[in-house]
Each structure stands twice: as C-alpha cells, then as structure tokens.
Write a protein that holds these residues in place. Structure first.
Motif, PDB file in Angstrom:
ATOM      1  N   LYS A 240       1.464  -8.179  -5.364  1.00 56.68           N
ATOM      2  CA  LYS A 240       2.436  -7.418  -4.480  1.00 56.68           C
ATOM      3  C   LYS A 240       3.949  -8.045  -5.185  1.00 56.68           C
ATOM      4  O   LYS A 240       4.803  -7.278  -5.042  1.00 56.68           O
ATOM      5  CB  LYS A 240       2.513  -7.541  -2.964  1.00 56.68           C
ATOM      6  CG  LYS A 240       2.598  -9.268  -2.857  1.00 56.68           C
ATOM      7  CD  LYS A 240       2.282  -9.375  -1.220  1.00 56.68           C
ATOM      8  CE  LYS A 240       2.672 -10.577  -0.893  1.00 56.68           C
ATOM      9  NZ  LYS A 240       2.665 -10.839   0.697  1.00 56.68           N
ATOM     10  N   LEU A 243       4.686  -6.367  -8.382  1.00 59.48           N
ATOM     11  CA  LEU A 243       5.142  -4.817  -8.334  1.00 59.48           C
ATOM     12  C   LEU A 243       6.259  -4.879  -7.309  1.00 59.48           C
ATOM     13  O   LEU A 243       6.843  -3.716  -7.401  1.00 59.48           O
ATOM     14  CB  LEU A 243       3.990  -3.945  -7.949  1.00 59.48           C
ATOM     15  CG  LEU A 243       2.610  -3.902  -8.481  1.00 59.48           C
ATOM     16  CD1 LEU A 243       1.580  -3.160  -7.750  1.00 59.48           C
ATOM     17  CD2 LEU A 243       3.021  -3.418  -9.696  1.00 59.48           C
ATOM     18  N   LEU A 245       6.326  -5.202  -4.010  1.00 55.42           N
ATOM     19  CA  LEU A 245       6.167  -4.486  -2.789  1.00 55.42           C
ATOM     20  C   LEU A 245       6.319  -5.407  -1.836  1.00 55.42           C
ATOM     21  O   LEU A 245       5.975  -6.709  -1.650  1.00 55.42           O
ATOM     22  CB  LEU A 245       4.736  -3.960  -2.758  1.00 55.42           C
ATOM     23  CG  LEU A 245       4.291  -2.836  -4.277  1.00 55.42           C
ATOM     24  CD1 LEU A 245       2.756  -2.527  -4.133  1.00 55.42           C
ATOM     25  CD2 LEU A 245       5.137  -1.655  -3.916  1.00 55.42           C
ATOM     26  N   TRP A 260      -5.936  -4.731  -1.639  1.00 55.77           N
ATOM     27  CA  TRP A 260      -6.078  -3.465  -2.865  1.00 55.77           C
ATOM     28  C   TRP A 260      -5.614  -2.286  -2.005  1.00 55.77           C
ATOM     29  O   TRP A 260      -5.087  -1.208  -2.487  1.00 55.77           O
ATOM     30  CB  TRP A 260      -7.388  -3.509  -3.294  1.00 55.77           C
ATOM     31  CG  TRP A 260      -7.466  -4.296  -4.570  1.00 55.77           C
ATOM     32  CD1 TRP A 260      -8.155  -5.423  -4.647  1.00 55.77           C
ATOM     33  CD2 TRP A 260      -6.846  -4.212  -5.886  1.00 55.77           C
ATOM     34  NE1 TRP A 260      -8.045  -6.181  -5.776  1.00 55.77           N
ATOM     35  CE2 TRP A 260      -7.326  -5.272  -6.687  1.00 55.77           C
ATOM     36  CE3 TRP A 260      -6.009  -3.089  -6.555  1.00 55.77           C
ATOM     37  CZ2 TRP A 260      -6.830  -5.365  -8.059  1.00 55.77           C
ATOM     38  CZ3 TRP A 260      -5.675  -3.216  -7.833  1.00 55.77           C
ATOM     39  CH2 TRP A 260      -6.000  -4.318  -8.514  1.00 55.77           C
ATOM     40  N   LEU A 263      -1.919  -2.254  -1.724  1.00 53.35           N
ATOM     41  CA  LEU A 263      -1.445  -1.976  -3.121  1.00 53.35           C
ATOM     42  C   LEU A 263      -1.526  -0.188  -3.287  1.00 53.35           C
ATOM     43  O   LEU A 263      -0.369   0.149  -3.957  1.00 53.35           O
ATOM     44  CB  LEU A 263      -1.917  -2.673  -3.941  1.00 53.35           C
ATOM     45  CG  LEU A 263      -1.841  -4.508  -3.973  1.00 53.35           C
ATOM     46  CD1 LEU A 263      -2.733  -4.903  -4.766  1.00 53.35           C
ATOM     47  CD2 LEU A 263      -0.339  -4.545  -4.093  1.00 53.35           C
ATOM     48  N   LEU A 264      -2.514   0.091  -2.995  1.00 55.74           N
ATOM     49  CA  LEU A 264      -2.708   1.604  -3.634  1.00 55.74           C
ATOM     50  C   LEU A 264      -1.647   2.583  -2.812  1.00 55.74           C
ATOM     51  O   LEU A 264      -1.465   3.461  -3.500  1.00 55.74           O
ATOM     52  CB  LEU A 264      -4.104   1.904  -3.548  1.00 55.74           C
ATOM     53  CG  LEU A 264      -4.935   1.311  -4.678  1.00 55.74           C
ATOM     54  CD1 LEU A 264      -6.407   1.724  -4.619  1.00 55.74           C
ATOM     55  CD2 LEU A 264      -4.546   1.334  -6.248  1.00 55.74           C
ATOM     56  N   THR A 265      -1.827   2.150  -1.539  1.00 52.21           N
ATOM     57  CA  THR A 265      -1.155   3.142  -0.437  1.00 52.21           C
ATOM     58  C   THR A 265       0.286   2.875  -0.659  1.00 52.21           C
ATOM     59  O   THR A 265       1.189   3.928  -0.465  1.00 52.21           O
ATOM     60  CB  THR A 265      -1.599   2.926   0.806  1.00 52.21           C
ATOM     61  OG1 THR A 265      -1.371   1.322   1.304  1.00 52.21           O
ATOM     62  CG2 THR A 265      -2.997   3.508   1.175  1.00 52.21           C
ATOM     63  N   ASN A 266       0.890   1.865  -1.022  1.00 57.31           N
ATOM     64  CA  ASN A 266       2.364   1.519  -1.237  1.00 57.31           C
ATOM     65  C   ASN A 266       2.812   1.446  -2.910  1.00 57.31           C
ATOM     66  O   ASN A 266       4.024   0.923  -2.916  1.00 57.31           O
ATOM     67  CB  ASN A 266       2.700   0.103  -0.638  1.00 57.31           C
ATOM     68  CG  ASN A 266       2.309   0.188   0.796  1.00 57.31           C
ATOM     69  OD1 ASN A 266       3.508   0.663   1.799  1.00 57.31           O
ATOM     70  ND2 ASN A 266       1.491  -0.264   1.375  1.00 57.31           N
ATOM     71  N   LEU A 267       1.896   2.018  -3.699  1.00 53.25           N
ATOM     72  CA  LEU A 267       2.155   1.941  -5.147  1.00 53.25           C
ATOM     73  C   LEU A 267       3.422   2.808  -5.406  1.00 53.25           C
ATOM     74  O   LEU A 267       4.375   2.196  -6.248  1.00 53.25           O
ATOM     75  CB  LEU A 267       1.210   2.702  -5.870  1.00 53.25           C
ATOM     76  CG  LEU A 267       1.127   1.979  -7.343  1.00 53.25           C
ATOM     77  CD1 LEU A 267       1.065   0.677  -7.243  1.00 53.25           C
ATOM     78  CD2 LEU A 267      -0.232   2.760  -7.925  1.00 53.25           C
ATOM     79  N   THR A 270       7.004   0.740  -5.613  1.00 54.31           N
ATOM     80  CA  THR A 270       7.082  -0.470  -6.788  1.00 54.31           C
ATOM     81  C   THR A 270       8.650  -0.631  -6.973  1.00 54.31           C
ATOM     82  O   THR A 270       9.350   0.347  -7.267  1.00 54.31           O
ATOM     83  CB  THR A 270       6.137   0.095  -8.020  1.00 54.31           C
ATOM     84  OG1 THR A 270       4.940   0.132  -7.478  1.00 54.31           O
ATOM     85  CG2 THR A 270       6.378  -1.155  -8.759  1.00 54.31           C
TER      86      THR A 270
END
Length: 729
Positions: A240, A243, A245, A260, A263-267, A270
């Motif tokens: 995080k 990136l 985030l 994870w 991370l994928l839902t808030n990608l 970035t």
C-alpha cells in the motif's frame, strides 16, 4: 538305569559342562537418594550463601563486558570493531526509520530502539558477533498489536486522520491510567512500549527459571518457515505504501487475503508519484544488493546503497514538494534529542500479554540461534540463559524510552562479521553513529517518502523469500522437515502470524511422536562368524539361527506405541499367541470329534475320562503344533533393545505380556543390549520374576545379556528342540 536313560543323562551332563556363560557386568551402586528436605536445604545454602568469590562470579556472569574488556587487544581488534560498528550504524539509519513504519511507529522511535539495544547488548551479551536491533518479523508482530489496540481505543485509521495527530478520548476504553487526551502517535508508542516491556519481562523470567533450553524445540525448519511466512505478510503490508494507497491494515485472521482484496479494490486510487518513486528505488536497490552479495568476498565492507537512495530521495522530495504537490506521504517531523522516560501502561498489559509471550519466544529463539551459530563458527561458547537476560533487558530498559521489541538480526550480523568484528565494542561504535543522527541529522529526513522506506523493507526480505525456491531441495533431503516448513509458512502467511508459530511447534511435536508410532521393526541375522547382527532386509549374506528369532524395535516403548510394538513383534516373529491358541482349540475339538466317531459305544465312560486327561495334558504341554507360518521350529526369541531409549510402565507391561504369552506356547523371550535406563525401568516395573517364581518361569528370565550373541548362544545351549533329549547320543 536303561541305556536310553543313561544316554540322556550323559547328554545333560555334557550340555551343562559346555553351557555358554554370557558376559556379566557389575552395576555401580547408586547413591541413596536424598529426601526433599535435604535437597531443599542444600539448594538454599548453595544459592543463598554469600562469599566474595561468589559475588565476583555473579557480577562477571551478569556483565560479560567486565570479562573481555580488560583483556581487549586494541592493536589487533580496534580497527575491525570500529569499521564494523561504523558500517552497521550507517546501514541501521535508513532501516531503523523504515522498520518504524512496519511497527506502526514514528521514525524517531526506530532510531531510539537501535541506539539503546546496541548499548545494552554490548554490556550484557555473551556473543561477540551478533547485532541486536530492529528485526522485521518482530516489527510486524508489534505493528499488528498496535493497530488492534488503536482500533479498540477508538482511533481513526492513520490514513483517515489528518497525519498522525488524530485524537480520541481514552475514557471508557479500559485505559484509566491515561487520564488525558492522547494523539494517535502517542498512543501507538504507548502500546508498542507496553508490549516490549511485557515481552522483556517474560524473557528475564525465562532466564531466572533457567529455561534457555526451550530454544532447542524450535527447529531450523520451523523458524525458517515462520520467517518466510511472516516475510510474505510484511511484503503484502508494504504494497500500500509502494502504491500510495490509503487503506487500513486489516485485523484478525487471513490478513494476507484481506490485504490483497483491499489492494485490488483500491487499485484505481494509486498515487502515481509514489508508484514511480517506488519503481525507481527498486531498480536501483535490487541490483545493488545483488552486487553487494556477489562481490562480498572482494569488498572490505558492503556499499551502503540504502543510505544513498534515502539521501537522494529526500532531496528530490524536498525540492520537488512531492507532499504538497502530489499528496505523497512523507516521514514528517523527526525531533532531535531524547524524551524523558515514562512507565508503560499497566492497564494495557492484560490486553497484550498473550501477544507479548509469542514475541518474547520468537525474539529469544532467533537471538540464541544466531549467537550459537556464530560462536560455533568462531570457536567460543555462549550462555543461552545469559542471552535470555541480555535480550530481555534490551526490551525492558528501552521500553521506558518509547522503544519497541528487538532481537538479533541475521543480515546486520553477517555485515558485522564480514567487516572484521571481534567484540561487542563494535556495538558501542554503532550506538555513537546513531547518537549523532539523533542529535543532529534526524530532522533532515522530514521530506523522505514513506514509499522509499517501504522499498527498503521489501528489498531486505529477499533472503527469507528466496527460501521458497529451496522447497524442492528440502523435500528431497527430508520430507518431514520440508512438511514442517510448508505448514508453518502457510499458516503464518495465510492465517495468522502468531498462530503460525504455534502450529509449527505442534506439527513438529506430532512429527516426533509420529516417528515413534511408525517405528521400524527388524528381524536380524548374523554376519558370518562375527558377533554382529543386522537387518535381514537391508544386507545380503546374513543368516538366521535355527530355532531362534532375533528382533529389534527401533523406538522407545511407551504408552502411545506399546500396542503397535506388540503387533509388529507378532508379525515379524510369525507367531500370534491369540491365533495360536485359537488354532490349538480348533485342533483339540477336531481330535476329540474324531475320537468320538471312532470309539465304540460301550467305551463312552472311558472316552470321557480320556478326553479330560487329554485336555489337561494339552494345557500343560510346551510343544508347538506346526502351522502355515512355520513357527513349529521356533523355540526362543531375542529382542535387541539397543534402540529402546526408554520404557514407561505401559512399555514394561507390554514386554511382560509378550513374555507370558510366548511362555505359555513354549517359546522363551530374552532381552539383550538394554541400556541402564531400560534396565532400571524393567527392575522397577517387576519384569524380572521374584525368587519364588524363577524356577517356574526359567532362570534365563533373570539374566542380563549385553550382546545378542550371548543371548543366542546361551538359549541354544540350554534348549533342545521341543524339550526332548537328543536321541543320537
């Protein structure tokens, strides 16, 4: 006297004269055990008496620096100690700031931690080479506790608040000792210091109770798997920051999966400035670290690329105004000097006691493992219990100055060794470097991006993560150790870090227990004319002795495997007493039926009397009836007890049952090569018959055979086939 009787008498006389006499060793008489009162009195006098020599020994034992400092050789050692201390101090500056992020603390507290631990271990430690300071796995464990307690206390997440200065009233949260408003950063270090203090108390208590030996129960495969699993969690937690985030650290179990998912839902959110900076730093540090590793034999000291990256990134962030222009997270204000000491929060100790215990065990195990490894390599000894004291006080005393948990660290220890370290004077030099940073240089890191710190953490995980590629090799070498590694790693990474350590210990214990449950049962044969017996299935050219089976069970015999021992024994010998008795009853019934069918009616009374006599005779006979397994020729069994390390009550009873069952079938069971512990257990368990029962069960049951050949030759001399005389005399 008839000719046959005379022949038998002559044979018996000759057998008695030729009887093999086995080796006899006389046991040393044990001293009479003292009662508990005399033992307690002796121990009190030993530990409570005070003499000048004892006081001196205690002081020198508790402060090892007083032993080696007077014998210090400046001309030979000073340059190496100064160089290694300087290099490690330079490496510790960026790493201390970075690992503070992992522990959920402000950067200044990481510098405090490295400074105090270097000084205290130099005074109390017995290892000359290890470097004590911040360790990534412990920082992760502390950070998880800090985040949990922050959530319990009602603080906003770090990213939802304005910097590190969100506030929450602690009243009503179970923290009555803190009767004021405390910002998030303040409460974070209170939690971290309380965990550190509690872990240190555990470690000192372990030292007082002399339980330094517990480290042997944490195998290398277990610790390696735990470190790799924790490294995967650390890597995931730092993504995080790479990136940029703003997502909170998940709590509870399955944090890797939850992270994870976040991370994928808030990608899409970035921060491109943080991402570009992270990629550039990775492109510099990863090859640089590889170059350091490849040419470490040619370099006098590793090149501090991390420090160069930190300096360049700080300058770029400051002049490029990354924080204000692009919203990039930075380290923030780092004060100089030292804060006044404060006590831990006593009300928090019940909340963190369990977490602190696992942290204490991990920290101690890693420290002792590294200290013993380098001591063995360089030819000196370390005291495990003194190491417990040293690492305990490295946690207790710094906790008053807002520090968090420390232990030995492999990477920095290797650097110390490779740069010429000879004593812990190098630790004092490292402390001087950190002191200079704390007093002068620390504020200059204000604009340092957090993503750069995360890159430093991730790059330093390479060694632990590389272990994953060694799994095929570990599987080929030892599947049990590889299984322990995989289970510990998977549990630590996927479920919970602390649970991974517990699961690893339990799996290791069950593997040891399972090995005794699946012990090898061997039938042995003799190697030519030598007095050597080995496994028939493993070696060629071995031969068995007629009428004698030699059996070996390669495990202790105790309550958990005594039934498996009997099963293996009966299977290898080829004679199951239960089946043999059933077969005899069946033959007896068949014989009686044949007699009834063949006898005339007028002899019914005589037949009844004869059946009764036959039954009595059959019950007293020692003659084995032939069966399909060929056990008719079996007259005796010799059990090789060399691999039986110990016997408990159930194990002794199992041997007694085997001897009794076979005695009823006319087969003699002898024990050979018992160690003294097994002999004592057999004596206490009543295995050997009493004097009034020796004649009934046989003199050989009382004898102790120290070699297999003694037992075999003895039983061959005193036993004739099926108990009859040799008619060829």
């Amino acid at each position: 006297m008839t000719l046959g009787e005379d022949c038998c008498a002559t044979a018996e006389h000759r057998a008695e004269s030729d009887l093999h006499h086995p080796l006899i060793l006389e046991r040393v008489e044990k001293e009479q055990e003292e009662n508990w009162k005399s033992i307690a009195s002796h121990q009190l006098k030993k530990h409570c008496s005070c003499t000048p020599e004892k006081v001196k020994a205690k002081v020198l034992g508790f402060l090892p620096i007083l032993k080696w400092l007077p014998r210090y050789q400046p001309r030979d050692w000073l340059l190496g100690d100064a160089m290694s201390g300087l290099i490690v101090g330079i490496l510790l500056v960026p790493q201390s700031i970075a690992y503070s992020l992992l522990a959920g603390q402000d950067p200044i507290y990481g510098l405090y931690t490295s400074f105090f631990s270097s000084i205290i271990y130099a005074l109390l430690g017995t290892s000359r080479h290890i470097s004590v300071g911040i360790f990534g796995v412990l920082c992760l464990l502390v950070g998880q506790v800090v985040d949990r307690e922050l959530a319990v206390a009602g603080y906003l997440t770090e990213n939802d608040s304005d910097g590190n200065y969100s506030t929450a009233l602690l009243s009503g949260q179970g923290n009555d000792s803190i009767a004021m408003t405390c910002d998030r950063s303040c409460y974070s270090i209170i939690v971290g210091a309380t965990v550190t203090f509690t872990a240190g108390v555990y470690q000192v208590l372990m030292g007082v109770l002399q339980v330094g030996f517990v480290s042997v129960y944490l195998s290398d495969s277990l610790l390696s798997g735990f470190a790799t699993g924790a490294s995967l969690t650390i890597l995931t937690s730092q993504l995080k920051y790479l990136l940029g985030l703003n997502i909170p650290r998940p709590q509870g179990w399955f944090t890797l999966v939850k992270t994870w998912y976040s991370l994928l839902t808030n990608l899409g959110d970035t921060n491109m400035c943080d991402l570009v900076t992270s990629v550039l730093c990775l492109l510099v540090l990863v090859p640089a670290k590889e170059l350091n590793d490849r040419f470490k034999s040619k370099l006098k000291a590793p090149i501090p690329f991390e420090l160069f990256v930190v300096i360049v990134a700080t300058l770029a962030s400051h002049f490029g105004q990354f924080n204000t222009e692009y919203g990039s997270g930075v380290a923030g204000a780092i004060p100089t000097g030292f804060m006044s000491p404060q006590l831990p929060s006593w009300s928090l100790i019940p909340n963190v006691a369990v977490d602190a215990f696992s942290i204490a065990v991990v920290g101690f195990a890693i420290t002792v493992s590294l200290s013993e490894m380098f001591a063995k390599k360089h030819g000196y000894a370390v005291d495990a219990n003194q190491e417990m004291y040293a690492i305990g006080f490295c946690n207790i005393l710094p906790s008053f100055f807002r520090c968090f948990t420390t232990s030995a660290a492999l990477t920095k220890t290797l650097v110390k060794e490779s740069t010429g370290c000879q004593t812990q004077l190098s630790g004092l030099v490292t402390a001087l470097v950190l002191l200079l940073v704390l007093l002068v240089i620390a504020p200059l890191f204000y604009s340092l991006q957090k993503c750069v710190l995360a890159v430093i953490i991730v790059v330093n995980l390479r060694g632990a993560l590389r272990k994953i590629t060694d799994v095929p090799r570990m599987w080929r070498v030892n599947r049990i150790d590889a299984s322990i590694w995989l289970v510990t790693m998977a549990t630590s990474a996927l479920v919970n870090t602390e649970l991974g350590l517990l699961v690893g210990v339990l799996v290791s214990a069950f593997c040891v227990l399972g090995r005794t449950q699946r012990a090898q049962a061997r039938e042995l044969g003799r190697a030519g004319t030598r007095e050597l017996y080995e496994d028939l299935a493993s070696y060629r050219g071995l031969r068995t002795q007629p009428g004698v089976t030699v059996f070996r069970y390669e495990a202790p015999i105790y309550y958990a495997n005594q039934s498996l021992f009997k099963t293996s024994f009966y299977r290898k010998v080829g004679l199951d007493p239960v089946e043999e008795r059933a077969r005899r009853r069946k033959l007896e019934k068949k014989k009686r039926k044949q007699q009834e069918d063949a006898a005339p009616p007028e002899r019914s009374k005589e037949r009844g009397v004869m059946d009764k006599e036959d039954k009595t005779e059959l019950g007293a006979t020692k003659i084995l009836m032939p069966n399909e397994n060929g056990s008719a020729s079996l007259r005796s069994v010799v059990i090789d007890c060399s691999a039986v390390l110990f016997l408990d009550t159930a194990g002794v009873n199992a041997l007694k049952e085997v001897r009794k069952d076979y005695h009823d079938l006319g087969v003699t069971v002898l024990l050979a090569r018992c160690n003294t512990s097994a002999l004592d257990s057999l004596e206490r368990g009543g295995y050997y018959p009493e004097d009034n029962a020796r004649k009934e069960e046989g003199r050989e049951n009382r004898m102790v055979f120290f070699t297999i050949d003694d037992a075999v030759r003895y039983i061959q001399n005193i036993s004739a086939p099926n108990g009859v005389c040799d008619t060829n005399c």
